[in-house]
Design a protein around this motif. Structure first.
Motif, PDB file in Angstrom:
ATOM      1  N   PHE A   1      35.328  55.561  31.941  1.00  0.00           N
ATOM      2  CA  PHE A   1      36.255  56.058  31.131  1.00  0.00           C
ATOM      3  C   PHE A   1      35.258  55.938  29.833  1.00  0.00           C
ATOM      4  O   PHE A   1      35.463  56.685  28.824  1.00  0.00           O
ATOM      5  N   GLY A   2      34.730  54.816  29.548  1.00  0.00           N
ATOM      6  CA  GLY A   2      33.604  54.730  28.303  1.00  0.00           C
ATOM      7  C   GLY A   2      32.730  55.858  28.345  1.00  0.00           C
ATOM      8  O   GLY A   2      32.502  56.546  27.169  1.00  0.00           O
ATOM      9  N   GLU A   3      32.212  56.244  29.320  1.00  0.00           N
ATOM     10  CA  GLU A   3      31.261  57.599  29.522  1.00  0.00           C
ATOM     11  C   GLU A   3      32.056  58.736  29.124  1.00  0.00           C
ATOM     12  O   GLU A   3      31.365  59.548  28.349  1.00  0.00           O
TER      13      GLU A   3
ATOM     14  N   CYS B   1      34.429  45.004  27.828  1.00  0.00           N
ATOM     15  CA  CYS B   1      32.969  45.164  27.762  1.00  0.00           C
ATOM     16  C   CYS B   1      32.391  46.183  28.646  1.00  0.00           C
ATOM     17  O   CYS B   1      31.460  46.801  28.335  1.00  0.00           O
ATOM     18  N   MET B   2      33.130  46.546  29.741  1.00  0.00           N
ATOM     19  CA  MET B   2      32.675  47.607  30.789  1.00  0.00           C
ATOM     20  C   MET B   2      32.889  48.865  29.984  1.00  0.00           C
ATOM     21  O   MET B   2      32.228  50.033  30.265  1.00  0.00           O
ATOM     22  N   LEU B   3      34.115  48.876  29.309  1.00  0.00           N
ATOM     23  CA  LEU B   3      34.199  50.159  28.498  1.00  0.00           C
ATOM     24  C   LEU B   3      32.990  50.413  27.477  1.00  0.00           C
ATOM     25  O   LEU B   3      32.705  51.508  27.217  1.00  0.00           O
ATOM     26  N   ALA B   4      32.548  49.201  26.696  1.00  0.00           N
ATOM     27  CA  ALA B   4      31.546  49.273  25.753  1.00  0.00           C
ATOM     28  C   ALA B   4      30.387  49.736  26.436  1.00  0.00           C
ATOM     29  O   ALA B   4      29.518  50.685  25.967  1.00  0.00           O
TER      30      ALA B   4
ATOM     31  N   VAL C   1      26.550  54.246  27.912  1.00  0.00           N
ATOM     32  CA  VAL C   1      25.633  55.056  28.726  1.00  0.00           C
ATOM     33  C   VAL C   1      26.106  56.591  28.424  1.00  0.00           C
ATOM     34  O   VAL C   1      25.203  57.362  28.208  1.00  0.00           O
ATOM     35  N   GLY C   2      27.384  56.957  27.923  1.00  0.00           N
ATOM     36  CA  GLY C   2      27.758  58.267  27.692  1.00  0.00           C
ATOM     37  C   GLY C   2      27.168  58.486  26.271  1.00  0.00           C
ATOM     38  O   GLY C   2      26.923  59.984  26.107  1.00  0.00           O
ATOM     39  N   SER C   3      26.756  57.532  25.397  1.00  0.00           N
ATOM     40  CA  SER C   3      26.011  58.181  24.196  1.00  0.00           C
ATOM     41  C   SER C   3      24.556  58.352  24.467  1.00  0.00           C
ATOM     42  O   SER C   3      23.883  59.234  23.810  1.00  0.00           O
TER      43      SER C   3
END
Length: 180
Positions: A68-70, A138-141, A146-148
């Motif tokens: 989801f973060g990515e 923290c896994m979202l962060a 990684v996405g950035s």
């Protein structure tokens, strides 16, 4: 949590698992799924949706939050490209998150409950980000990092220690740029 986050979660689940997948998440979470992007919703609502998405997708919660973060990183670039474009590279962008991006978000949404970051840069290719948030996402962060990194076409390795899920008061996310 702002409604825009819920909207992005819906978009990701629908994109990967179809409308039926999102409907299954909503049904399991007992949610109507109606979110206004600028409105604030209880953290428990997002936790319920993520827990339901874990059931629907079969992914572990940490894997789902990272994915989801990515996904969010790409969506945030589409909606707010200036934040990304103002940085010359990934490290500069990551450092700008707490100092610039979150400051601007607070101007738009004074009630936003954002995580905080403290930074230590030991070399041009390494950055330690100490993440703090009562949400412990923290896994979202990590996924956002990684996405950035994909946006900046800069592969990274992330060491995640310590972690709030293991009793620490913060999560250490050491970002190391990899040679291409």
């Amino acid at each position: 949590m702002k409604g825009v986050v819920f909207d992005m979660l819906r978009d990701m689940v629908e994109e990967r698992y179809g409308l039926e997948g999102w409907d299954a998440v909503l049904e399991d979470a007992d949610s109507d799924g109606l979110y206004v992007s600028t409105q604030t919703y209880p953290d428990e609502e997002l936790v319920a949706l993520v827990s339901s998405a874990v059931k629907v997708t079969g992914l572990e919660a940490a894997v789902l939050l990272k994915a989801f973060g990515e996904y969010m990183a790409g969506e945030l670039y589409q909606r707010f490209p200036d934040f990304f474009d103002a940085a010359d590279d990934l490290i500069q962008f990551l450092i700008s998150v707490d100092r610039i991006v979150h400051m601007e978000v607070r101007k738009l949404y004074p009630d936003a409950a954002l995580p905080t970051f403290e930074y230590q840069q030991s070399s041009p290719a390494e950055l330690l980000m100490n993440y703090r948030s009562p949400r412990k996402m923290c896994m979202l962060a990590e996924g956002l990092i990684v996405g950035s990194s994909r946006h900046f076409e800069t592969p990274v390795a992330i060491e995640h220690s310590p972690c709030m899920h293991d009793g620490a008061d913060h999560c250490g996310l050491k970002v190391r740029l990899l040679e291409q």
